[in-house]
Write an enzyme that holds these catalytic residues in place. Sequence first.
Site, PDB file in Angstrom:
ATOM      1  N   THR B  95      -5.788   0.937 -12.343  1.00  0.00           N
ATOM      2  CA  THR B  95      -4.929   2.090 -12.110  1.00  0.00           C
ATOM      3  C   THR B  95      -4.863   2.859 -13.417  1.00  0.00           C
ATOM      4  O   THR B  95      -4.302   2.379 -14.403  1.00  0.00           O
ATOM      5  CB  THR B  95      -3.527   1.651 -11.659  1.00  0.00           C
ATOM      6  OG1 THR B  95      -3.653   0.977 -10.414  1.00  0.00           O
ATOM      7  CG2 THR B  95      -2.611   2.858 -11.488  1.00  0.00           C
ATOM      8  N   LYS B 170      -2.871   6.343  -5.599  1.00  0.00           N
ATOM      9  CA  LYS B 170      -2.174   5.189  -6.175  1.00  0.00           C
ATOM     10  C   LYS B 170      -0.911   5.644  -6.898  1.00  0.00           C
ATOM     11  O   LYS B 170       0.140   4.977  -6.826  1.00  0.00           O
ATOM     12  CB  LYS B 170      -3.104   4.444  -7.137  1.00  0.00           C
ATOM     13  CG  LYS B 170      -2.466   3.245  -7.845  1.00  0.00           C
ATOM     14  CD  LYS B 170      -2.124   2.105  -6.887  1.00  0.00           C
ATOM     15  CE  LYS B 170      -1.413   0.948  -7.606  1.00  0.00           C
ATOM     16  NZ  LYS B 170      -2.292   0.103  -8.400  1.00  0.00           N
ATOM     17  N   LYS B 238       3.748   1.493 -16.731  1.00  0.00           N
ATOM     18  CA  LYS B 238       2.536   2.191 -17.167  1.00  0.00           C
ATOM     19  C   LYS B 238       2.060   3.121 -16.054  1.00  0.00           C
ATOM     20  O   LYS B 238       1.736   4.287 -16.284  1.00  0.00           O
ATOM     21  CB  LYS B 238       1.471   1.146 -17.529  1.00  0.00           C
ATOM     22  CG  LYS B 238       0.139   1.676 -18.023  1.00  0.00           C
ATOM     23  CD  LYS B 238      -0.897   1.870 -16.935  1.00  0.00           C
ATOM     24  CE  LYS B 238      -1.347   0.541 -16.331  1.00  0.00           C
ATOM     25  NZ  LYS B 238      -2.390   0.767 -15.279  1.00  0.00           N
TER      26      LYS B 238
END
Lengths: 285, 285
Positions: B95, B170, B238
Amino acid sequence: MRVAVVGLGTMGAPMARHLLEAGHQVTVHNRTREREQPLAARGAARAATPREAAAAAEAVLTCVSDTPDLLAVLEGEDGAAAGLEGGGLVVDCSTVSPAETTAVAARLAERGIGFVDAPVSGGSEGAERGTLTVFAGGEEADVERARPILDAFSGRVTHLGPPGAGQVAKAVNQVMIAGTYASVGEGIALAQAAGLPADALVQALAAGAAASWVLDNRSANMIADSYPLGFKVGLHRKDLGIALDEAARHGLALAVAQLVAEQEDGLIADGHGNEDVSALARVPR
Amino acid sequence: MRVAVVGLGTMGAPMARHLLEAGHQVTVHNRTREREQPLAARGAARAATPREAAAAAEAVLTCVSDTPDLLAVLEGEDGAAAGLEGGGLVVDCSTVSPAETTAVAARLAERGIGFVDAPVSGGSEGAERGTLTVFAGGEEADVERARPILDAFSGRVTHLGPPGAGQVAKAVNQVMIAGTYASVGEGIALAQAAGLPADALVQALAAGAAASWVLDNRSANMIADSYPLGFKVGLHRKDLGIALDEAARHGLALAVAQLVAEQEDGLIADGHGNEDVSALARVPR
Protein backbone atom coordinates in the site's frame (compact mmCIF):
# COMPACT_ATOMS: atom_id res chain seq x y z
CA MET A 1 -54.27 -6.78 23.55
CA ARG A 2 -55.71 -3.28 23.94
CA VAL A 3 -52.88 -0.94 22.92
CA ALA A 4 -52.82 2.85 22.68
CA VAL A 5 -50.33 4.32 20.25
CA VAL A 6 -49.32 7.93 20.92
CA GLY A 7 -47.20 9.56 18.26
CA LEU A 8 -47.87 8.64 14.63
CA GLY A 9 -44.76 9.92 12.88
CA THR A 10 -42.51 8.11 10.40
CA MET A 11 -42.00 5.31 12.93
CA GLY A 12 -45.17 5.35 15.05
CA ALA A 13 -47.65 5.17 12.16
CA PRO A 14 -46.30 1.92 10.67
CA MET A 15 -45.95 0.49 14.18
CA ALA A 16 -49.67 1.13 14.77
CA ARG A 17 -50.46 -0.45 11.41
CA HIS A 18 -48.47 -3.59 12.29
CA LEU A 19 -50.27 -3.79 15.65
CA LEU A 20 -53.63 -3.67 13.84
CA GLU A 21 -52.46 -6.33 11.38
CA ALA A 22 -51.36 -8.52 14.31
CA GLY A 23 -54.92 -8.39 15.67
CA HIS A 24 -54.51 -5.98 18.57
CA GLN A 25 -57.25 -3.49 19.52
CA VAL A 26 -55.54 -0.20 18.77
CA THR A 27 -56.45 3.33 19.84
CA VAL A 28 -54.36 6.09 18.28
CA HIS A 29 -53.57 9.67 19.16
CA ASN A 30 -51.35 12.19 17.44
CA ARG A 31 -50.80 15.89 18.19
CA THR A 32 -51.57 16.67 14.54
CA ARG A 33 -54.80 14.75 14.55
CA GLU A 34 -55.18 14.24 10.79
CA ARG A 35 -52.39 11.67 11.02
CA GLU A 36 -54.86 9.42 12.88
CA GLN A 37 -57.15 9.10 9.88
CA PRO A 38 -55.34 6.48 7.78
CA LEU A 39 -55.14 4.25 10.85
CA ALA A 40 -58.81 4.83 11.70
CA ALA A 41 -59.57 3.69 8.15
CA ARG A 42 -57.77 0.44 8.99
CA GLY A 43 -59.80 -0.08 12.16
CA ALA A 44 -58.09 1.94 14.89
CA ALA A 45 -60.11 3.97 17.39
CA ARG A 46 -59.16 7.63 17.73
CA ALA A 47 -58.64 9.52 20.99
CA ALA A 48 -58.50 13.28 21.54
CA THR A 49 -55.68 13.13 24.11
CA PRO A 50 -52.98 10.70 25.29
CA ARG A 51 -54.98 10.32 28.52
CA GLU A 52 -58.12 9.32 26.63
CA ALA A 53 -56.13 6.87 24.49
CA ALA A 54 -54.59 5.31 27.59
CA ALA A 55 -57.95 4.95 29.33
CA ALA A 56 -59.01 2.48 26.63
CA ALA A 57 -55.81 0.43 26.83
CA GLU A 58 -53.80 -2.09 28.83
CA ALA A 59 -50.58 -0.67 27.42
CA VAL A 60 -49.50 2.61 25.86
CA LEU A 61 -46.90 2.68 23.10
CA THR A 62 -45.22 6.06 22.74
CA CYS A 63 -43.12 7.10 19.77
CA VAL A 64 -42.25 10.79 19.89
CA SER A 65 -39.35 12.98 18.81
CA ASP A 66 -37.51 13.99 21.96
CA THR A 67 -37.34 13.86 25.75
CA PRO A 68 -39.62 16.87 26.42
CA ASP A 69 -42.26 15.40 24.09
CA LEU A 70 -42.14 12.10 25.97
CA LEU A 71 -42.56 13.81 29.34
CA ALA A 72 -45.48 15.82 27.93
CA VAL A 73 -47.40 12.87 26.45
CA LEU A 74 -46.82 10.77 29.56
CA GLU A 75 -46.95 13.19 32.48
CA GLY A 76 -48.34 16.42 31.09
CA GLU A 77 -51.90 17.62 31.48
CA ASP A 78 -54.03 14.98 29.71
CA GLY A 79 -50.93 12.75 29.63
CA ALA A 80 -51.18 9.00 29.18
CA ALA A 81 -50.04 8.16 32.72
CA ALA A 82 -53.20 9.76 34.13
CA GLY A 83 -55.31 7.51 31.92
CA LEU A 84 -53.60 4.23 32.77
CA GLU A 85 -54.76 2.19 35.72
CA GLY A 86 -52.37 0.56 38.18
CA GLY A 87 -50.98 -2.53 36.51
CA GLY A 88 -50.79 -0.70 33.21
CA LEU A 89 -47.70 -0.59 31.02
CA VAL A 90 -45.88 2.10 29.06
CA VAL A 91 -43.66 1.01 26.17
CA ASP A 92 -41.59 3.87 24.82
CA CYS A 93 -40.08 3.47 21.35
CA SER A 94 -38.79 7.04 21.22
CA THR A 95 -35.06 7.79 21.37
CA VAL A 96 -34.67 9.93 24.50
CA SER A 97 -32.33 10.55 27.42
CA PRO A 98 -31.36 7.39 29.36
CA ALA A 99 -31.20 9.41 32.60
CA GLU A 100 -34.70 10.89 32.11
CA THR A 101 -35.96 7.45 31.15
CA THR A 102 -34.72 5.99 34.43
CA ALA A 103 -36.41 8.83 36.31
CA VAL A 104 -39.77 8.58 34.55
CA ALA A 105 -39.77 4.79 34.97
CA ALA A 106 -39.26 5.25 38.72
CA ARG A 107 -42.14 7.76 38.97
CA LEU A 108 -44.47 5.43 37.05
CA ALA A 109 -43.40 2.46 39.21
CA GLU A 110 -44.59 4.39 42.30
CA ARG A 111 -48.05 4.40 40.74
CA GLY A 112 -47.92 0.71 39.86
CA ILE A 113 -47.35 1.32 36.16
CA GLY A 114 -44.67 -0.68 34.38
CA PHE A 115 -42.23 0.92 31.94
CA VAL A 116 -40.16 -0.48 29.11
CA ASP A 117 -37.81 1.67 27.05
CA ALA A 118 -37.74 0.14 23.61
CA PRO A 119 -35.94 2.41 21.14
CA VAL A 120 -35.50 0.90 17.70
CA SER A 121 -32.99 0.66 14.88
CA GLY A 122 -33.74 -0.02 11.25
CA GLY A 123 -35.12 3.30 10.03
CA SER A 124 -38.29 3.95 8.13
CA GLU A 125 -37.75 0.87 5.94
CA GLY A 126 -37.58 -1.33 9.03
CA ALA A 127 -40.72 0.25 10.43
CA GLU A 128 -42.62 -0.26 7.18
CA ARG A 129 -41.50 -3.88 6.88
CA GLY A 130 -41.96 -4.64 10.57
CA THR A 131 -38.34 -5.74 10.89
CA LEU A 132 -37.04 -3.21 13.42
CA THR A 133 -34.41 -4.11 16.00
CA VAL A 134 -35.54 -3.24 19.55
CA PHE A 135 -33.14 -2.38 22.37
CA ALA A 136 -35.20 -3.01 25.52
CA GLY A 137 -34.72 -1.80 29.09
CA GLY A 138 -37.04 -2.62 31.98
CA GLU A 139 -37.97 -5.15 34.62
CA GLU A 140 -37.98 -8.67 33.20
CA ALA A 141 -41.75 -9.09 33.78
CA ASP A 142 -42.53 -5.78 32.06
CA VAL A 143 -40.38 -6.66 29.04
CA GLU A 144 -42.23 -9.99 28.76
CA ARG A 145 -45.58 -8.14 28.85
CA ALA A 146 -44.30 -5.81 26.14
CA ARG A 147 -43.17 -8.59 23.81
CA PRO A 148 -46.49 -9.19 22.00
CA ILE A 149 -46.53 -5.48 21.18
CA LEU A 150 -42.89 -5.29 20.11
CA ASP A 151 -43.06 -8.53 18.13
CA ALA A 152 -45.67 -6.92 15.87
CA PHE A 153 -43.03 -4.69 14.27
CA SER A 154 -39.67 -6.10 15.34
CA GLY A 155 -37.63 -9.04 14.14
CA ARG A 156 -35.42 -8.91 17.22
CA VAL A 157 -36.04 -7.72 20.77
CA THR A 158 -32.96 -7.71 23.02
CA HIS A 159 -33.43 -7.07 26.75
CA LEU A 160 -30.31 -5.28 27.94
CA GLY A 161 -31.01 -4.37 31.56
CA PRO A 162 -33.16 -2.16 33.81
CA PRO A 163 -35.11 0.92 32.62
CA GLY A 164 -32.78 3.16 30.63
CA ALA A 165 -30.59 0.31 29.33
CA GLY A 166 -32.45 0.28 26.02
CA GLN A 167 -31.76 4.00 25.58
CA VAL A 168 -28.06 3.57 26.33
CA ALA A 169 -27.94 0.78 23.75
CA LYS A 170 -29.61 3.05 21.19
CA ALA A 171 -27.08 5.77 22.04
CA VAL A 172 -24.30 3.25 21.34
CA ASN A 173 -25.96 2.44 18.00
CA GLN A 174 -26.09 6.13 17.05
CA VAL A 175 -22.44 6.63 18.02
CA MET A 176 -21.35 3.66 15.92
CA ILE A 177 -23.29 4.71 12.83
CA ALA A 178 -22.05 8.31 13.13
CA GLY A 179 -18.46 7.55 12.20
CA THR A 180 -19.47 4.87 9.73
CA TYR A 181 -21.74 7.19 7.72
CA ALA A 182 -19.13 9.95 7.80
CA SER A 183 -16.26 7.65 6.77
CA VAL A 184 -18.18 5.98 3.98
CA GLY A 185 -19.05 9.48 2.78
CA GLU A 186 -15.40 10.56 2.89
CA GLY A 187 -14.35 7.45 0.99
CA ILE A 188 -16.98 7.91 -1.72
CA ALA A 189 -15.95 11.56 -2.10
CA LEU A 190 -12.31 10.54 -2.55
CA ALA A 191 -13.19 7.79 -5.03
CA GLN A 192 -15.28 10.14 -7.14
CA ALA A 193 -12.71 12.95 -7.04
CA ALA A 194 -10.07 10.49 -8.28
CA GLY A 195 -12.34 9.22 -11.05
CA LEU A 196 -12.72 5.61 -9.87
CA PRO A 197 -15.74 3.58 -11.03
CA ALA A 198 -17.64 3.93 -7.75
CA ASP A 199 -20.08 1.06 -8.20
CA ALA A 200 -17.37 -1.51 -8.91
CA LEU A 201 -15.31 -0.11 -6.05
CA VAL A 202 -18.20 -0.44 -3.57
CA GLN A 203 -18.65 -4.08 -4.55
CA ALA A 204 -14.96 -4.73 -3.93
CA LEU A 205 -14.96 -2.82 -0.63
CA ALA A 206 -18.01 -4.71 0.59
CA ALA A 207 -16.05 -7.98 0.39
CA GLY A 208 -13.48 -6.82 2.96
CA ALA A 209 -12.94 -4.98 6.23
CA ALA A 210 -14.82 -1.89 5.00
CA ALA A 211 -18.07 -3.87 4.79
CA SER A 212 -20.99 -2.23 6.60
CA TRP A 213 -24.75 -1.76 6.47
CA VAL A 214 -24.08 1.86 5.51
CA LEU A 215 -21.86 0.85 2.58
CA ASP A 216 -24.40 -1.74 1.42
CA ASN A 217 -27.48 0.45 1.80
CA ARG A 218 -26.41 4.08 1.46
CA SER A 219 -23.35 4.31 -0.80
CA ALA A 220 -25.47 4.31 -3.98
CA ASN A 221 -27.27 7.45 -2.77
CA MET A 222 -23.94 9.02 -1.81
CA ILE A 223 -22.58 8.25 -5.30
CA ALA A 224 -25.70 9.84 -6.81
CA ASP A 225 -25.31 12.79 -4.36
CA SER A 226 -29.02 12.35 -3.47
CA TYR A 227 -30.22 11.72 0.07
CA PRO A 228 -33.81 10.49 0.36
CA LEU A 229 -35.02 9.24 3.79
CA GLY A 230 -34.11 6.92 5.59
CA PHE A 231 -33.44 8.75 8.79
CA LYS A 232 -33.16 12.51 9.10
CA VAL A 233 -29.88 14.28 9.82
CA GLY A 234 -31.74 16.45 12.36
CA LEU A 235 -32.97 13.44 14.33
CA HIS A 236 -29.59 11.74 14.28
CA ARG A 237 -28.04 14.99 15.55
CA LYS A 238 -30.57 15.00 18.39
CA ASP A 239 -29.69 11.39 19.20
CA LEU A 240 -25.96 12.17 19.16
CA GLY A 241 -26.62 14.92 21.70
CA ILE A 242 -28.26 12.35 23.96
CA ALA A 243 -25.34 9.97 23.44
CA LEU A 244 -22.71 12.64 24.11
CA ASP A 245 -24.54 13.68 27.30
CA GLU A 246 -24.70 10.07 28.45
CA ALA A 247 -20.99 9.61 27.66
CA ALA A 248 -20.11 12.77 29.59
CA ARG A 249 -22.06 11.44 32.60
CA HIS A 250 -19.57 8.55 32.58
CA GLY A 251 -16.56 10.78 32.03
CA LEU A 252 -16.06 9.75 28.39
CA ALA A 253 -15.23 12.07 25.49
CA LEU A 254 -16.28 10.58 22.16
CA ALA A 255 -14.25 12.65 19.70
CA VAL A 256 -15.52 11.12 16.46
CA ALA A 257 -19.17 11.34 17.54
CA GLN A 258 -18.53 14.95 18.61
CA LEU A 259 -16.98 15.79 15.22
CA VAL A 260 -19.88 14.19 13.33
CA ALA A 261 -22.35 16.11 15.53
CA GLU A 262 -20.60 19.33 14.48
CA GLN A 263 -20.70 18.27 10.83
CA GLU A 264 -24.44 17.63 11.18
CA ASP A 265 -24.89 21.07 12.77
CA GLY A 266 -23.31 22.46 9.62
CA LEU A 267 -25.59 20.41 7.36
CA ILE A 268 -28.65 21.59 9.32
CA ALA A 269 -27.49 25.21 9.09
CA ASP A 270 -27.14 24.74 5.32
CA GLY A 271 -30.70 23.46 5.01
CA HIS A 272 -29.97 19.72 4.81
CA GLY A 273 -31.43 18.71 8.18
CA ASN A 274 -34.38 16.88 6.63
CA GLU A 275 -32.21 14.78 4.33
CA ASP A 276 -31.04 11.28 5.21
CA VAL A 277 -27.99 10.91 7.47
CA SER A 278 -26.08 9.75 4.39
CA ALA A 279 -25.97 13.48 3.50
CA LEU A 280 -22.80 13.44 5.65
CA ALA A 281 -21.23 12.58 2.27
CA ARG A 282 -21.79 16.26 1.38
CA VAL A 283 -19.27 17.40 3.99
CA PRO A 284 -15.96 16.55 2.25
CA ARG A 285 -17.10 17.57 -1.23
CA MET B 1 4.59 -19.35 -13.82
CA ARG B 2 8.04 -18.23 -12.62
CA VAL B 3 7.34 -15.65 -9.91
CA ALA B 4 9.75 -13.72 -7.69
CA VAL B 5 8.36 -12.55 -4.36
CA VAL B 6 10.18 -9.62 -2.77
CA GLY B 7 9.12 -8.74 0.77
CA LEU B 8 8.16 -11.60 3.08
CA GLY B 9 6.37 -9.78 5.90
CA THR B 10 3.00 -10.54 7.47
CA MET B 11 1.38 -10.37 4.04
CA GLY B 12 4.17 -11.34 1.62
CA ALA B 13 5.15 -14.59 3.32
CA PRO B 14 1.69 -16.22 3.13
CA MET B 15 1.31 -14.89 -0.43
CA ALA B 16 4.52 -16.71 -1.41
CA ARG B 17 3.27 -19.85 0.32
CA HIS B 18 -0.03 -19.74 -1.61
CA LEU B 19 1.92 -19.26 -4.88
CA LEU B 20 3.97 -22.38 -4.10
CA GLU B 21 0.80 -24.31 -3.25
CA ALA B 22 -0.75 -23.21 -6.54
CA GLY B 23 2.18 -24.78 -8.38
CA HIS B 24 4.16 -21.70 -9.40
CA GLN B 25 7.97 -21.69 -9.48
CA VAL B 26 8.77 -19.21 -6.73
CA THR B 27 11.99 -17.35 -5.94
CA VAL B 28 11.95 -15.32 -2.73
CA HIS B 29 13.97 -12.42 -1.37
CA ASN B 30 13.64 -10.52 1.88
CA ARG B 31 15.88 -7.81 3.35
CA THR B 32 16.08 -9.83 6.58
CA ARG B 33 17.13 -13.00 4.83
CA GLU B 34 16.19 -15.50 7.56
CA ARG B 35 12.57 -14.90 6.61
CA GLU B 36 13.27 -16.73 3.35
CA GLN B 37 14.02 -20.01 5.11
CA PRO B 38 10.48 -21.31 5.85
CA LEU B 39 9.59 -20.73 2.21
CA ALA B 40 12.78 -22.41 0.97
CA ALA B 41 11.75 -25.39 3.12
CA ARG B 42 8.53 -25.50 1.09
CA GLY B 43 10.37 -25.44 -2.22
CA ALA B 44 11.10 -21.79 -3.00
CA ALA B 45 14.45 -20.73 -4.41
CA ARG B 46 16.28 -17.97 -2.55
CA ALA B 47 17.88 -14.89 -4.09
CA ALA B 48 20.39 -12.52 -2.52
CA THR B 49 18.89 -9.38 -4.07
CA PRO B 50 15.62 -8.27 -5.71
CA ARG B 51 17.55 -8.09 -9.00
CA GLU B 52 18.69 -11.69 -8.70
CA ALA B 53 15.17 -12.80 -7.78
CA ALA B 54 13.74 -10.99 -10.79
CA ALA B 55 16.32 -12.47 -13.17
CA ALA B 56 14.83 -15.91 -12.51
CA ALA B 57 11.24 -14.79 -13.04
CA GLU B 58 8.59 -13.76 -15.56
CA ALA B 59 6.89 -11.62 -12.92
CA VAL B 60 7.93 -9.96 -9.66
CA LEU B 61 5.48 -9.66 -6.78
CA THR B 62 6.44 -6.91 -4.33
CA CYS B 63 4.94 -6.55 -0.87
CA VAL B 64 6.80 -3.94 1.17
CA SER B 65 5.90 -1.43 3.87
CA ASP B 66 5.97 1.98 2.26
CA THR B 67 6.63 4.03 -0.86
CA PRO B 68 10.42 4.48 -0.34
CA ASP B 69 10.79 0.71 0.19
CA LEU B 70 8.97 0.02 -3.07
CA LEU B 71 11.17 2.44 -5.00
CA ALA B 72 14.25 0.82 -3.45
CA VAL B 73 13.33 -2.80 -4.24
CA LEU B 74 12.25 -1.89 -7.77
CA GLU B 75 14.61 0.86 -8.91
CA GLY B 76 17.42 0.92 -6.35
CA GLU B 77 20.86 -0.60 -6.83
CA ASP B 78 20.21 -4.36 -7.29
CA GLY B 79 16.50 -3.54 -7.70
CA ALA B 80 14.11 -5.92 -9.38
CA ALA B 81 13.57 -3.76 -12.46
CA ALA B 82 17.19 -4.25 -13.47
CA GLY B 83 16.73 -8.02 -13.33
CA LEU B 84 13.53 -8.18 -15.38
CA GLU B 85 13.69 -8.46 -19.14
CA GLY B 86 11.47 -6.44 -21.46
CA GLY B 87 8.04 -8.06 -21.43
CA GLY B 88 8.34 -8.72 -17.72
CA LEU B 89 5.70 -7.75 -15.18
CA VAL B 90 5.74 -6.16 -11.73
CA VAL B 91 2.76 -6.79 -9.45
CA ASP B 92 2.87 -4.59 -6.35
CA CYS B 93 0.72 -5.63 -3.39
CA SER B 94 2.13 -2.93 -1.09
CA THR B 95 0.00 0.00 0.00
CA VAL B 96 1.85 3.05 -1.32
CA SER B 97 1.26 6.47 -2.84
CA PRO B 98 -1.07 6.47 -5.89
CA ALA B 99 0.88 9.34 -7.44
CA GLU B 100 4.25 7.56 -7.03
CA THR B 101 2.65 4.39 -8.37
CA THR B 102 1.57 6.16 -11.54
CA ALA B 103 5.08 7.54 -11.94
CA VAL B 104 6.92 4.25 -11.41
CA ALA B 105 4.52 2.46 -13.77
CA ALA B 106 5.32 5.02 -16.46
CA ARG B 107 9.08 4.57 -15.98
CA LEU B 108 8.77 0.77 -16.19
CA ALA B 109 6.55 1.05 -19.27
CA GLU B 110 9.38 2.92 -21.05
CA ARG B 111 11.50 -0.21 -20.54
CA GLY B 112 8.76 -2.53 -21.77
CA ILE B 113 7.92 -3.79 -18.29
CA GLY B 114 4.27 -4.02 -17.28
CA PHE B 115 3.04 -2.85 -13.89
CA VAL B 116 -0.05 -3.70 -11.84
CA ASP B 117 -0.76 -2.08 -8.49
CA ALA B 118 -2.64 -4.67 -6.48
CA PRO B 119 -3.00 -3.57 -2.84
CA VAL B 120 -5.09 -5.89 -0.73
CA SER B 121 -7.69 -5.84 2.01
CA GLY B 122 -8.45 -8.61 4.46
CA GLY B 123 -5.54 -8.42 6.89
CA SER B 124 -3.28 -11.18 8.09
CA GLU B 125 -6.22 -13.61 8.37
CA GLY B 126 -7.09 -13.03 4.72
CA ALA B 127 -3.46 -13.53 3.69
CA GLU B 128 -3.19 -16.80 5.66
CA ARG B 129 -6.45 -18.12 4.22
CA GLY B 130 -5.77 -16.86 0.71
CA THR B 131 -9.01 -14.89 0.67
CA LEU B 132 -7.69 -11.35 0.24
CA THR B 133 -9.56 -8.73 -1.74
CA VAL B 134 -7.37 -7.14 -4.42
CA PHE B 135 -7.87 -3.60 -5.76
CA ALA B 136 -6.09 -3.64 -9.12
CA GLY B 137 -4.82 -0.81 -11.28
CA GLY B 138 -3.03 -1.23 -14.59
CA GLU B 139 -3.43 -1.82 -18.30
CA GLU B 140 -6.06 -4.46 -19.03
CA ALA B 141 -3.52 -6.86 -20.59
CA ASP B 142 -1.17 -6.53 -17.60
CA VAL B 143 -3.98 -7.17 -15.10
CA GLU B 144 -4.92 -10.30 -17.06
CA ARG B 145 -1.29 -11.49 -16.93
CA ALA B 146 -1.27 -10.85 -13.18
CA ARG B 147 -4.47 -12.82 -12.47
CA PRO B 148 -2.90 -16.28 -12.08
CA ILE B 149 -0.61 -14.76 -9.44
CA LEU B 150 -3.34 -12.81 -7.65
CA ASP B 151 -5.82 -15.69 -7.78
CA ALA B 152 -3.42 -17.76 -5.67
CA PHE B 153 -4.20 -15.67 -2.59
CA SER B 154 -7.29 -13.61 -3.46
CA GLY B 155 -10.97 -14.46 -3.58
CA ARG B 156 -11.73 -11.30 -5.52
CA VAL B 157 -9.68 -9.21 -7.93
CA THR B 158 -11.36 -5.98 -9.06
CA HIS B 159 -9.75 -3.98 -11.87
CA LEU B 160 -10.51 -0.33 -11.18
CA GLY B 161 -8.58 1.61 -13.81
CA PRO B 162 -5.06 2.54 -15.00
CA PRO B 163 -1.91 2.25 -12.84
CA GLY B 164 -2.57 3.94 -9.48
CA ALA B 165 -6.31 3.18 -9.45
CA GLY B 166 -5.77 0.21 -7.17
CA GLN B 167 -3.90 2.39 -4.69
CA VAL B 168 -6.66 5.01 -4.68
CA ALA B 169 -9.18 2.25 -4.01
CA LYS B 170 -7.08 1.00 -1.11
CA ALA B 171 -6.89 4.57 0.22
CA VAL B 172 -10.71 4.70 0.09
CA ASN B 173 -10.82 1.43 2.02
CA GLN B 174 -8.50 2.79 4.71
CA VAL B 175 -10.56 5.99 5.02
CA MET B 176 -13.79 4.01 5.42
CA ILE B 177 -12.41 1.66 8.04
CA ALA B 178 -10.84 4.55 10.00
CA GLY B 179 -14.12 6.04 11.18
CA THR B 180 -15.74 2.64 11.52
CA TYR B 181 -13.05 1.29 13.88
CA ALA B 182 -13.07 4.53 15.88
CA SER B 183 -16.87 4.66 16.16
CA VAL B 184 -17.24 1.03 17.12
CA GLY B 185 -14.58 1.67 19.76
CA GLU B 186 -16.45 4.73 21.07
CA GLY B 187 -19.69 2.77 21.22
CA ILE B 188 -18.11 -0.15 23.07
CA ALA B 189 -16.52 2.25 25.55
CA LEU B 190 -19.91 3.90 26.21
CA ALA B 191 -21.66 0.54 26.59
CA GLN B 192 -19.10 -0.71 29.08
CA ALA B 193 -19.03 2.53 31.07
CA ALA B 194 -22.84 2.31 31.39
CA GLY B 195 -22.68 -1.33 32.46
CA LEU B 196 -24.52 -2.87 29.50
CA PRO B 197 -23.98 -6.56 28.68
CA ALA B 198 -21.65 -5.91 25.76
CA ASP B 199 -21.89 -9.28 24.03
CA ALA B 200 -25.71 -9.23 23.88
CA LEU B 201 -25.59 -5.61 22.76
CA VAL B 202 -23.19 -6.38 19.90
CA GLN B 203 -25.49 -9.14 18.67
CA ALA B 204 -28.43 -6.72 18.66
CA LEU B 205 -26.40 -3.95 16.98
CA ALA B 206 -25.20 -6.33 14.28
CA ALA B 207 -28.82 -6.87 13.17
CA GLY B 208 -29.30 -3.19 12.27
CA ALA B 209 -27.72 -0.13 10.70
CA ALA B 210 -24.60 -0.40 12.89
CA ALA B 211 -23.64 -3.69 11.28
CA SER B 212 -20.07 -3.80 9.99
CA TRP B 213 -17.11 -6.12 9.51
CA VAL B 214 -15.40 -4.26 12.34
CA LEU B 215 -18.33 -4.87 14.70
CA ASP B 216 -18.48 -8.55 13.71
CA ASN B 217 -14.76 -9.22 13.86
CA ARG B 218 -13.19 -6.77 16.30
CA SER B 219 -15.74 -5.81 18.98
CA ALA B 220 -14.95 -8.89 21.09
CA ASN B 221 -11.31 -7.77 21.34
CA MET B 222 -12.43 -4.23 22.15
CA ILE B 223 -14.70 -5.58 24.91
CA ALA B 224 -11.76 -7.60 26.26
CA ASP B 225 -9.52 -4.49 25.92
CA SER B 226 -7.01 -6.71 24.10
CA TYR B 227 -5.73 -5.94 20.60
CA PRO B 228 -3.92 -8.82 18.89
CA LEU B 229 -3.11 -8.49 15.14
CA GLY B 230 -4.92 -8.16 12.65
CA PHE B 231 -3.40 -5.06 11.17
CA LYS B 232 -1.06 -2.71 12.97
CA VAL B 233 -2.06 0.79 14.07
CA GLY B 234 1.27 2.04 12.72
CA LEU B 235 0.63 0.67 9.24
CA HIS B 236 -2.93 1.99 9.13
CA ARG B 237 -1.60 5.40 10.18
CA LYS B 238 0.89 5.24 7.29
CA ASP B 239 -1.96 4.33 4.92
CA LEU B 240 -4.13 7.20 6.21
CA GLY B 241 -1.25 9.55 5.45
CA ILE B 242 -1.26 8.29 1.85
CA ALA B 243 -5.04 8.70 1.68
CA LEU B 244 -5.00 12.21 3.15
CA ASP B 245 -2.26 13.23 0.69
CA GLU B 246 -4.28 11.82 -2.21
CA ALA B 247 -7.42 13.61 -0.95
CA ALA B 248 -5.51 16.89 -0.67
CA ARG B 249 -4.31 16.47 -4.26
CA HIS B 250 -8.00 16.57 -5.23
CA GLY B 251 -8.79 19.48 -2.88
CA LEU B 252 -10.68 17.34 -0.37
CA ALA B 253 -10.40 17.59 3.43
CA LEU B 254 -11.41 14.34 5.12
CA ALA B 255 -12.05 15.49 8.69
CA VAL B 256 -12.89 12.12 10.25
CA ALA B 257 -9.89 10.40 8.63
CA GLN B 258 -7.71 13.30 9.82
CA LEU B 259 -9.04 12.98 13.38
CA VAL B 260 -8.46 9.23 13.42
CA ALA B 261 -4.93 9.76 12.09
CA GLU B 262 -4.29 12.08 15.05
CA GLN B 263 -5.75 9.52 17.45
CA GLU B 264 -3.43 6.90 15.96
CA ASP B 265 -0.46 9.26 16.37
CA GLY B 266 -1.39 9.37 20.06
CA LEU B 267 -1.63 5.58 20.30
CA ILE B 268 1.77 5.22 18.62
CA ALA B 269 3.30 7.78 21.00
CA ASP B 270 1.87 5.78 23.90
CA GLY B 271 3.50 2.57 22.67
CA HIS B 272 0.45 0.96 21.02
CA GLY B 273 1.60 1.23 17.39
CA ASN B 274 2.16 -2.51 17.02
CA GLU B 275 -1.32 -3.40 18.28
CA ASP B 276 -4.27 -4.02 15.98
CA VAL B 277 -6.18 -1.00 14.62
CA SER B 278 -9.01 -1.97 16.97
CA ALA B 279 -6.83 -0.39 19.70
CA LEU B 280 -8.63 2.81 18.63
CA ALA B 281 -11.09 1.62 21.31
CA ARG B 282 -8.46 2.74 23.85
CA VAL B 283 -8.90 6.39 22.90
CA PRO B 284 -12.23 7.21 24.61
CA ARG B 285 -11.53 5.12 27.73
